[in-house]
Design an enzyme around this catalytic site. Structure first.
Site, PDB file in Angstrom:
ATOM      1  N   HIS A 168       4.194  47.235 -31.844  1.00 25.33           N
ATOM      2  CA  HIS A 168       2.993  47.496 -31.309  1.00 25.33           C
ATOM      3  C   HIS A 168       3.094  48.805 -30.184  1.00 25.33           C
ATOM      4  CE1 HIS A 168       5.182  45.003 -28.126  1.00 25.33           C
ATOM      5  NE2 HIS A 168       4.675  45.531 -27.413  1.00 25.33           N
ATOM      6  N   ASP A 198       6.653  42.257 -35.673  1.00 23.12           N
ATOM      7  CA  ASP A 198       6.604  43.426 -34.443  1.00 23.12           C
ATOM      8  C   ASP A 198       7.734  44.081 -34.325  1.00 23.12           C
ATOM      9  OD1 ASP A 198       5.001  44.480 -32.558  1.00 23.12           O
ATOM     10  OD2 ASP A 198       5.841  43.155 -30.862  1.00 23.12           O
ATOM     11  N   SER A 280       8.542  46.959 -23.286  1.00 25.23           N
ATOM     12  CA  SER A 280       8.629  46.507 -25.021  1.00 25.23           C
ATOM     13  C   SER A 280       9.449  47.492 -25.605  1.00 25.23           C
ATOM     14  CB  SER A 280       7.186  46.736 -25.422  1.00 25.23           C
ATOM     15  OG  SER A 280       6.289  45.764 -24.853  1.00 25.23           O
TER      16      SER A 280
END
Length: 428
Positions: A168, A198, A280
């Protein structure tokens, strides 16, 4: 890019330019103030002055986490007008004189903690990733939108630097910029990505990196996330809000937490180490300095605090291998859209418990084997089926091309056994 509604990935600043601490002066003040207070004894309770409060907070900030309990113990006794003491602690003298070395020794132990060395060793292996996406507004005016994330260098060779991050973070990006240690910015490209886990891999070419910088680049060491225990230390390193190489510390709060997201289901490590927007793709590290997870999600809710999640590194290792070799992850694929038939629906429609086929993907494995809409799958390779989740989990355990027997019920009563050859589902 951080698109999950319930995830925030963070960046925190380690920029201390312009901030100075005269620690020796503070310690002398603390010593003299406490020395004066310790010789005063009174049987009556007295109010705690603003000056004393400031001094006590200076004590707590100097000695660090290992002596916070001591700080509160001292504070409590001073407020009550009593003599303070720490049980069985030789650093506090029994004649009520505060030992100045107590503060200094605890401060030194904090500065020399393993976390300092971990930040120094692992920090250069964690990079910032900036993505650029061209978007249009309601009036069809185009502009560039930037987003930030993190990544972990895991391979350095004669041609490329390979970086592991979240899918993402880089999804839909039209341009990627990686910031290496020393604030050196270089272009990058996506080498492979997998939406289901992911995870993604970003590549930097050696020719785009200054030679002196390239020599200093080193890959992170991967640990074994299967050996993790709840309560052990966890260090998150990333680039929250654009502040490079921010380090936050916590513990492993829980293991095997299952999160159901709109387009995927993940089994994750839970930690209270702060994970903020931009973290992230960053590293979750154990006390040995080994990467044991990839920071992914933080629950953003006013009702909770300190709930972040990371992808276990052992889950990522086989995905990394496929992404490096093929650029995608191949998985077995039955080719149906199904819905659970529970006990209630079974009685209502007089059909067996299992998974009803709502739709069949054209030319998929099920379609080629003869499975039709309306069929109820009740067995898969000899195992009784009660839900779509169970069926999906079973399919994942098989290799592409494997032939399996599937039992179905057609028209509510006709039982059939069909052999299906699982096809490859390309996840990108």
């Amino acid at each position: 890019m951080d698109k999950f509604n319930n995830e925030l990935y963070g960046y925190e600043s380690n920029n201390t330019e312009g901030i100075h601490h005269d620690e020796t002066g503070i310690q002398d003040v603390i010593y003299e103030e406490l020395k004066q207070e310790s010789v005063k004894e009174s049987t009556e309770k007295r109010r705690f002055s603003f000056k004393q409060i400031v001094i006590l907070f200076l004590i707590i900030s100097l000695v660090g986490g290992t002596s916070i309990g001591a700080g509160f113990s001292i504070a409590s006794n001073l407020m009550e007008g009593n003599k303070y003491h720490l049980a069985d602690n030789h650093n506090v003298k029994h004649n009520n004189k505060f030992d100045k070395n107590f503060v200094v020794n605890l401060q030194d132990s904090y500065v020399n903690s393993p976390i300092v060395n971990i930040a120094k060793e692992v920090g250069p292996s964690v990079v910032a990733i900036t993505t650029k996406v061209r978007i249009s507004d309601w009036f069809r005016n185009e502009y560039i939108q930037e987003a930030n994330g993190s990544g972990v260098i895991f391979d350095v060779n004669d041609k490329n630097i390979l970086i592991l991050t979240n899918n993402h973070v880089i999804e839909d990006a039209q341009e990627l910029i990686v910031t290496l240690n020393g604030n050196v910015k270089v272009p990058a490209v996506v080498m492979g990505k997998d939406r289901e886990t992911d995870l993604a891999i970003v590549k930097i070419e050696k020719k785009d990196v200054p030679e002196d910088v390239y020599k200093k680049v080193r890959p992170a060491v991967f640990g074994d996330s299967d050996l993790l225990r709840v309560g052990e230390p966890a260090i998150a390193i990333g680039n929250p809000l654009g502040y490079n190489n921010t380090v936050t510390v916590g513990v492993i709060s829980a293991l095997n937490r299952e999160l159901n997201l709109p387009d995927k289901r993940l089994r994750l490590i839970q930690t209270d180490a702060a994970i903020n927007p931009g973290n992230s793709g960053g590293a979750l590290v154990n006390i040995k300095g080994e990467v044991i997870g990839i920071n992914t999600i933080k629950i953003a809710d006013t009702k909770v605090e300190g709930i972040g999640f990371a992808i276990p590194i052992n889950h990522a290792k086989p995905i990394i291998e496929e992404l490096v070799n093929k650029g995608y992850v191949s998985r077995p694929f039955l080719g149906i859209i199904g819905r659970d038939v529970d006990e209630h629906l079974s009685e209502l429609y007089e059909i067996p418990i299992g998974v009803i086929v709502v739709d069949v993907i054209e030319n998929g494995a099920a379609d080629r084997a003869g499975i039709k809409r309306g069929d109820v799958i009740i067995e898969f390779d000899g195992k009784k089926i009660v839900s779509m989740k169970q069926l999906s989990d079973l399919i994942r355990k098989y290799e592409v091309g494997k032939k399996v027997k599937v039992k179905i019920v057609r028209n509510g009563k006709e039982k059939k056994e069909i052999t299906v050859k699982l096809q490859e589902k390309i996840s990108r």
